[in-house]
Design a protein around this motif. Sequence first.
Motif, PDB file in Angstrom:
ATOM      1  N   SER A 128       0.820  -1.200   0.000  1.00 10.48           N
ATOM      2  CA  SER A 128       0.000   0.000   0.000  1.00 10.48           C
ATOM      3  C   SER A 128       0.860   1.257   0.000  1.00 10.48           C
ATOM      4  CB  SER A 128      -0.923  -0.007   1.226  1.00 10.48           C
ATOM      5  OG  SER A 128      -1.759   1.134   1.245  1.00 10.48           O
ATOM      6  N   LEU A 129       1.947   1.250   0.764  1.00  9.19           N
ATOM      7  CA  LEU A 129       2.856   2.404   0.795  1.00  9.19           C
ATOM      8  C   LEU A 129       3.530   2.608  -0.558  1.00  9.19           C
ATOM      9  CD1 LEU A 129       4.524   1.927   4.310  1.00  9.19           C
ATOM     10  CD2 LEU A 129       2.809   3.635   3.659  1.00  9.19           C
ATOM     11  N   VAL A 130       3.877   1.505  -1.221  1.00 15.09           N
ATOM     12  CA  VAL A 130       4.471   1.602  -2.563  1.00 15.09           C
ATOM     13  C   VAL A 130       3.456   2.175  -3.542  1.00 15.09           C
ATOM     14  CG1 VAL A 130       5.367   0.274  -4.508  1.00 15.09           C
ATOM     15  CG2 VAL A 130       6.157  -0.235  -2.191  1.00 15.09           C
ATOM     16  N   ALA A 131       2.217   1.661  -3.491  1.00 12.51           N
ATOM     17  CA  ALA A 131       1.170   2.125  -4.408  1.00 12.51           C
ATOM     18  C   ALA A 131       0.847   3.598  -4.203  1.00 12.51           C
ATOM     19  CB  ALA A 131      -0.089   1.281  -4.220  1.00 12.51           C
ATOM     20  N   ALA A 132       0.984   4.076  -2.946  1.00  8.36           N
ATOM     21  CA  ALA A 132       0.693   5.480  -2.645  1.00  8.36           C
ATOM     22  C   ALA A 132       1.872   6.396  -2.984  1.00  8.36           C
ATOM     23  CB  ALA A 132       0.346   5.624  -1.162  1.00  8.36           C
ATOM     24  N   PRO A 139      14.487   0.089  -0.016  1.00  9.85           N
ATOM     25  CA  PRO A 139      13.367   1.033  -0.104  1.00  9.85           C
ATOM     26  C   PRO A 139      13.725   2.375   0.534  1.00  9.85           C
ATOM     27  CG  PRO A 139      13.012  -0.429   1.738  1.00  9.85           C
ATOM     28  CD  PRO A 139      14.314  -0.858   1.121  1.00  9.85           C
ATOM     29  N   VAL A 140      13.090   3.425   0.015  1.00  6.14           N
ATOM     30  CA  VAL A 140      13.324   4.774   0.494  1.00  6.14           C
ATOM     31  C   VAL A 140      11.989   5.443   0.746  1.00  6.14           C
ATOM     32  CG1 VAL A 140      14.288   7.027  -0.070  1.00  6.14           C
ATOM     33  CG2 VAL A 140      15.504   4.958  -0.762  1.00  6.14           C
ATOM     34  N   ALA A 141      11.846   6.083   1.904  1.00  6.75           N
ATOM     35  CA  ALA A 141      10.632   6.840   2.206  1.00  6.75           C
ATOM     36  C   ALA A 141      10.652   8.137   1.413  1.00  6.75           C
ATOM     37  CB  ALA A 141      10.547   7.126   3.695  1.00  6.75           C
ATOM     38  N   THR A 142       9.585   8.416   0.693  1.00 10.91           N
ATOM     39  CA  THR A 142       9.493   9.632  -0.106  1.00 10.91           C
ATOM     40  C   THR A 142       8.780  10.732   0.681  1.00 10.91           C
ATOM     41  OG1 THR A 142       7.322   9.212  -1.092  1.00 10.91           O
ATOM     42  CG2 THR A 142       9.221   8.110  -2.103  1.00 10.91           C
ATOM     43  N   ALA A 143       8.610  11.881   0.040  1.00 14.79           N
ATOM     44  CA  ALA A 143       7.928  13.005   0.679  1.00 14.79           C
ATOM     45  C   ALA A 143       6.467  12.693   0.971  1.00 14.79           C
ATOM     46  CB  ALA A 143       8.035  14.241  -0.226  1.00 14.79           C
ATOM     47  N   ARG A 144       5.928  11.659   0.334  1.00 12.13           N
ATOM     48  CA  ARG A 144       4.526  11.305   0.554  1.00 12.13           C
ATOM     49  C   ARG A 144       4.316  10.418   1.784  1.00 12.13           C
ATOM     50  NH1 ARG A 144       2.284   9.844  -5.558  1.00 12.13           N
ATOM     51  NH2 ARG A 144       2.864  11.835  -6.544  1.00 12.13           N
ATOM     52  N   MET A 145       5.393  10.006   2.425  1.00 10.81           N
ATOM     53  CA  MET A 145       5.260   9.104   3.567  1.00 10.81           C
ATOM     54  C   MET A 145       4.503   9.751   4.721  1.00 10.81           C
ATOM     55  SD  MET A 145       5.753   6.057   4.731  1.00 10.81           S
ATOM     56  CE  MET A 145       7.037   5.268   3.732  1.00 10.81           C
ATOM     57  N   ALA A 147       2.065  11.884   4.670  1.00  6.56           N
ATOM     58  CA  ALA A 147       0.622  11.827   4.419  1.00  6.56           C
ATOM     59  C   ALA A 147       0.099  10.399   4.562  1.00  6.56           C
ATOM     60  CB  ALA A 147       0.315  12.369   3.019  1.00  6.56           C
ATOM     61  N   ALA A 148       0.901   9.426   4.120  1.00  5.40           N
ATOM     62  CA  ALA A 148       0.471   8.029   4.199  1.00  5.40           C
ATOM     63  C   ALA A 148       0.330   7.562   5.639  1.00  5.40           C
ATOM     64  CB  ALA A 148       1.475   7.139   3.459  1.00  5.40           C
ATOM     65  N   LEU A 149       1.170   8.100   6.526  1.00 10.82           N
ATOM     66  CA  LEU A 149       1.135   7.678   7.931  1.00 10.82           C
ATOM     67  C   LEU A 149       0.299   8.597   8.816  1.00 10.82           C
ATOM     68  CD1 LEU A 149       4.842   6.551   8.493  1.00 10.82           C
ATOM     69  CD2 LEU A 149       2.878   5.203   7.750  1.00 10.82           C
ATOM     70  N   ALA A 150      -0.330   9.602   8.208  1.00  4.73           N
ATOM     71  CA  ALA A 150      -1.161  10.530   8.978  1.00  4.73           C
ATOM     72  C   ALA A 150      -2.264   9.815   9.769  1.00  4.73           C
ATOM     73  CB  ALA A 150      -1.766  11.583   8.053  1.00  4.73           C
ATOM     74  N   PRO A 156       7.132  10.443  10.127  1.00  5.14           N
ATOM     75  CA  PRO A 156       8.361   9.685   9.844  1.00  5.14           C
ATOM     76  C   PRO A 156       9.632  10.474  10.099  1.00  5.14           C
ATOM     77  CG  PRO A 156       7.256  10.308   7.803  1.00  5.14           C
ATOM     78  CD  PRO A 156       6.313  10.617   8.919  1.00  5.14           C
ATOM     79  N   GLY A 157       9.526  11.808  10.078  1.00  2.00           N
ATOM     80  CA  GLY A 157      10.696  12.644  10.309  1.00  2.00           C
ATOM     81  C   GLY A 157      11.145  12.680  11.759  1.00  2.00           C
ATOM     82  N   THR A 158      10.310  12.159  12.650  1.00  2.91           N
ATOM     83  CA  THR A 158      10.655  12.195  14.078  1.00  2.91           C
ATOM     84  C   THR A 158      11.076  10.838  14.617  1.00  2.91           C
ATOM     85  OG1 THR A 158       8.363  11.767  14.781  1.00  2.91           O
ATOM     86  CG2 THR A 158       8.992  14.064  14.420  1.00  2.91           C
ATOM     87  N   VAL A 159      11.183   9.841  13.746  1.00  7.43           N
ATOM     88  CA  VAL A 159      11.573   8.499  14.200  1.00  7.43           C
ATOM     89  C   VAL A 159      13.047   8.521  14.584  1.00  7.43           C
ATOM     90  CG1 VAL A 159      11.804   6.077  13.543  1.00  7.43           C
ATOM     91  CG2 VAL A 159       9.831   7.400  12.749  1.00  7.43           C
ATOM     92  N   PRO A 160      13.376   8.225  15.845  1.00  3.22           N
ATOM     93  CA  PRO A 160      14.771   8.330  16.303  1.00  3.22           C
ATOM     94  C   PRO A 160      15.624   7.147  15.863  1.00  3.22           C
ATOM     95  CG  PRO A 160      13.395   7.515  18.078  1.00  3.22           C
ATOM     96  CD  PRO A 160      12.467   7.815  16.927  1.00  3.22           C
ATOM     97  N   GLY A 161      16.942   7.324  15.985  1.00  6.09           N
ATOM     98  CA  GLY A 161      17.872   6.237  15.692  1.00  6.09           C
ATOM     99  C   GLY A 161      18.784   6.550  14.527  1.00  6.09           C
ATOM    100  N   ARG A 162      19.826   5.722  14.379  1.00  4.52           N
ATOM    101  CA  ARG A 162      20.803   5.916  13.308  1.00  4.52           C
ATOM    102  C   ARG A 162      20.810   4.780  12.296  1.00  4.52           C
ATOM    103  NH1 ARG A 162      26.185   8.101  16.605  1.00  4.52           N
ATOM    104  NH2 ARG A 162      25.220   9.996  17.474  1.00  4.52           N
ATOM    105  N   SER A 163      20.123   3.692  12.621  1.00  9.86           N
ATOM    106  CA  SER A 163      20.059   2.570  11.680  1.00  9.86           C
ATOM    107  C   SER A 163      19.180   2.963  10.497  1.00  9.86           C
ATOM    108  CB  SER A 163      19.504   1.333  12.376  1.00  9.86           C
ATOM    109  OG  SER A 163      18.214   1.588  12.903  1.00  9.86           O
ATOM    110  N   PRO A 164      19.175   2.191   9.399  1.00 10.57           N
ATOM    111  CA  PRO A 164      18.365   2.547   8.230  1.00 10.57           C
ATOM    112  C   PRO A 164      16.894   2.784   8.584  1.00 10.57           C
ATOM    113  CG  PRO A 164      19.854   0.766   7.688  1.00 10.57           C
ATOM    114  CD  PRO A 164      19.981   0.979   9.160  1.00 10.57           C
ATOM    115  N   LEU A 165      16.325   3.835   8.022  1.00  8.04           N
ATOM    116  CA  LEU A 165      14.923   4.151   8.288  1.00  8.04           C
ATOM    117  C   LEU A 165      14.009   3.070   7.718  1.00  8.04           C
ATOM    118  CD1 LEU A 165      12.875   6.259   9.385  1.00  8.04           C
ATOM    119  CD2 LEU A 165      12.839   7.242   7.069  1.00  8.04           C
TER     120      LEU A 165
END
Length: 228
Positions: A128-132, A139-145, A147-150, A156-165
């Motif tokens: 669903s995230l790919v289709a949106a 995989p890479v989270a785009t600028a639409r992520m 809205a998808a997680l609203a 998604p910009g506030t998810v902490p950590g240094r490992s791959p998002l």
Amino acid sequence: MRDGPDIAAIAALIGDPTRAAMLSALMDGRALTAGELATEAGVTPQTASSHIAKLEAGGMLARIKQGRHAYLRLAGPDVATILEGLMRFSARRAPPRTRPGPKDAALREARVCYNHLAGRRGVQLYRSLVAAGALSEGPVATARMAAALAPLGLDPGTVPGRSPLCRDCLDWSERRHHLAGRLGRAIFARMEEIGWLRRDAGSRAVLLTPPGRMAFDRAFPVPVRANG
């Protein structure tokens, strides 16, 4: 003797049924005591200690001390990836059971895989995230992520950590990717927090609540594609 990684040593560690049961019990991301691992594997505490020592020495388990107590967990997501791959290979190679256990259907529907959502529901989320357009190849989270997680109230910009998002994890039962990485873990934790799903005690199965099932399907609908 040829140079290179000692695959045989790692395979021997995982290949013992008792150690395999212990590792599988930790696939939901929890940390368990040695006694709890002994119960999961159906062995005595003394036998469990011997197996745990071998898994620690082999880099498969990490020990966490909290006060007077010590807990064991998988040493990292790379260990979970190995185990998930073996489960996928085993499911493909082993003859199907004529009488599946009562947990089988629940595990295939939704389960926790090292703190992210797996099974049919995990694959549905990923597709669903790919289709949106929220998830691109990588995989890479785009600028639409965002809205998808609203619907989850998750930025998604506030998810902490240094490992791959975002990270792909090939699902053993669906043979498609589900979402791992920091974002996969954050989504799973948020779904638990707002009551969309709950863990099934004594199993890796995850149960969607009635309101959660409706909200999940509304937020992450199954993509309609000609080739399925």
